[in-house]
Each structure stands twice: as C-alpha cells, then as structure tokens.
Design an enzyme around this catalytic site. Structure first.
Site, PDB file in Angstrom:
ATOM      1  N   CYS A  61       0.886  -1.151   0.000  1.00  0.00           N
ATOM      2  CA  CYS A  61       0.000   0.000   0.000  1.00  0.00           C
ATOM      3  C   CYS A  61       0.926   1.203   0.000  1.00  0.00           C
ATOM      4  CB  CYS A  61      -0.915   0.029   1.224  1.00  0.00           C
ATOM      5  SG  CYS A  61      -1.878   1.554   1.311  1.00  0.00           S
TER       6      CYS A  61
ATOM      7  N   CYS B 174      -0.598   4.311   2.463  1.00  0.00           N
ATOM      8  CA  CYS B 174      -0.475   4.190   3.923  1.00  0.00           C
ATOM      9  C   CYS B 174      -0.179   2.745   4.267  1.00  0.00           C
ATOM     10  CB  CYS B 174      -1.697   4.727   4.631  1.00  0.00           C
ATOM     11  SG  CYS B 174      -3.280   4.143   3.993  1.00  0.00           S
TER      12      CYS B 174
END
Lengths: 206, 131
Positions: free
Chosen positions: A106, A109
């Site tokens: 990701c 985040c």
C-alpha cells in the site's frame, strides 16, 4: 507536561494523555463505547491473523471449485464458505504461477487484508518497503531471501482503502495427499503478501 | 537521533525492531486504543474508510517531509495525528477541548498514587492552574 509532578503520583506520557483525552470526549458524547473498543482490540489481538489466510489458501489448494470462486470474487467465496469468518472489504486473490509472482503493497499508507491476515507487520508500513517494492520488486524479494527464476515476471498490486489483495501462493511440490490442516501449516504470512514463499515440506521443523 | 534516511532496505527497517516487539500486534496499549477508536467511529459511519486512508496518508507524507525515517515504528503516532485531525474536521470535538481533557488527565495522574488506576474526576477540570 506539567512541571509539578509529585514523585509519589502517577505519570502519563504526552501521547497517553492525548489518547485518553480523545477516548473520554468521544465516550461522553456517545460516539464510542469502551466495551466495544475492548472487543475490537481483542478481535485483532486474538481472532484474526495469518492463520485465517493460511486456511483459505490450503482450501484453494485442495478444492478446485473453491479456488476458482476465490479468484473470481474472494470476498464472496470466503464469506459464503462460512468457514473463515466474514470479509468486510473488497478482497481480490491473485494467483502465483510459474510465469507470474505477485506482491502486495500500500503505497499510500498501509491498507492490508485484515480479515485474512490480521494487522500488517512493521516493515509493510515502512517507507523503504512502500517505495522500493514498486520500483525494484526483485531486490526487495532478495532482501527477504527469495530468488525467483528470471523467467518469472513480478506484478505489484497497490492496495487502496477499498481494495485489498491476498496472494495465493503456489502449492509446494511433494505435498500430494496432504490434509488441509497440514498444508495450511506451510503457508506463511509473507507468502500471502508475496515477500515470501510457502515453507517446503521437508523444511518443517515441527 | 541518527541520520537515517528512508532509503534503507525493508529488511533493515525490520531489523531495527526487536523480535519480541515484532510479534506483537500493538507495541503499547495506547496504540490499540487509538486503533479501536478509529474503527469504532468508522463503524458508526462518522467517516468512510476512504476518508480515513486519505487522512492517514497525509499524516505519513507530512511526517516524511519533516524527516521522519518512517520505518513503521512511528506508524501509530501518525495514526493518532490523523484521527485527531479527522475528528476535529468532522466537528466531533475541537483542539481546545482536546487540550482541556489532556490537562485534566495529567492532573488526575498527578494526584493518583503510583500503581493505582488513574480515573478522571470533575475536580481534575476545576481551577486548572495555567503554568
């Protein structure tokens, strides 16, 4: 924070004060219930984790129908089987083959398939992993001690708040006739993120 | 403070975390609380998960810009910053109220004998000395 702390009193760090303040305000206003907060923490500390994903993978290895359902719609396949809990997010299973290895990140985040893997490991949340896996996945794999044949391509999947990914690793050779439970013991967390491979049958220590 | 840059390997980031800590879901109870508060608010529909991910991503970017090596160990600090901001943004509370409650908790801690559970009482808000 205050400069008049008594030696025999208690002390809360700045960050503890912040969290307690937030929780108290939201509780008083009725937005959160401390009992529910405890249940959420307990769920993530004890109920979900890579052992759930490992069972899903093992099932896919032994049951071709489940496997094709999983690859078609992982959220639906897992929830409908009724054996692995419910999937609250849009989950996509990506299958490793001799031609393609999959890795999950990701970059924004730390979106992660919580329902099948629990909370992410520290390195998954780190900037080095988040940035390097996109630019140079093969060297990140090398960091994790994994070398793939040069003929195997690597595809990196970037998670979002709405879409999470689970890697379906290849079933190790030499596991013909194994029970689901025994197969699940080979499935590591990293193999479902794509930074590792399942344990080899001979390499099992217990 | 060392001159760590965000360029190390993922393994290096991992190796800086002691093994026992790596195995735990949360390093400190406050991390678990901040995490649970966020999920509970999302479950109540206070914000969408997309709004949350955007808020958290923004905090992480800002921390990196400030020189945080962002090895993952400061992750819940970013998380706490993000949920405070989002809660303020949604009008559930404001910075002044948060500060007032922090000071109250600080006073509660001060008057609680070491080892006893710290409980917030009305007196912790009254006559707050402003030093």
């Amino acid at each position: 924070m205050s400069d008049h702390d008594h030696d025999d009193g208690s002390h809360l760090s700045e960050i503890q004060l912040r969290v307690r303040a937030l929780e108290t305000i939201l509780t008083e206003k009725g937005y959160v219930d401390p009992t529910v907060l405890d249940q959420i923490v307990e769920h993530f500390e004890t109920k979900v984790g890579p052992h759930v994903g490992a069972k899903v993978v093992a099932r896919a290895w032994v049951d071709p129908t489940f496997r094709s359902n999983l690859l078609a719609d992982a959220t639906k396949a897992i929830t409908e089987s009724g054996r692995f809990g419910t999937i609250g997010e849009h989950l996509i299973a990506v299958e490793n083959t001799p031609e393609q290895h999959n890795m999950v990140v990701c970059t924004l985040c730390s979106c992660y398939p919580w329902d099948v893997l629990g909370l992410p490991p520290v390195w998954y949340k780190s900037a080095p992993y988040r940035s390097r896996v996109v630019m140079d996945p093969r060297s990140v794999l090398a960091d994790f001690g994994v070398t793939l044949p040069p003929t195997t391509g690597i595809r990196v999947w970037d998670s979002t708040a709405e879409t999470r990914y689970l890697v379906l690793p290849q079933r190790p050779a030499g596991t013909e006739g194994w029970s689901e439970e025994r197969l699940a013991s080979l499935v590591t967390r990293d193999s479902m993120i794509g930074t590792g491979l399942p344990a080899q049958p001979g390499a099992q220590t217990s | 403070m060392t001159n760590e840059t965000p360029s190390g390997t993922a393994r290096e980031a991992l190796d800086r975390i002691p093994a026992a800590e790596r195995a735990r879901t949360f390093q400190e109870p406050w991390e678990a609380q901040a995490f649970a508060i966020t999920l509970a608010l999302h479950q109540r529909g206070v914000f969408t998960w997309n709004e949350w991910a955007t808020a958290l991503g923004k905090e992480i970017k800002a921390a990196q810009a400030r020189g945080d090596p962002d090895t993952g160990s400061t992750y819940y600090l970013h998380w706490l910053n993000a949920i405070e901001r989002l809660v303020e943004h949604k009008g559930l509370t404001n910075a002044a109220t948060l500060q007032r409650y922090r000071e109250a908790w600080d006073r509660a801690a001060d008057r609680t004998p070491h080892g006893d559970p710290i409980v917030l009482a009305p007196e912790d808000f009254a006559g707050g000395s402003t030093t």
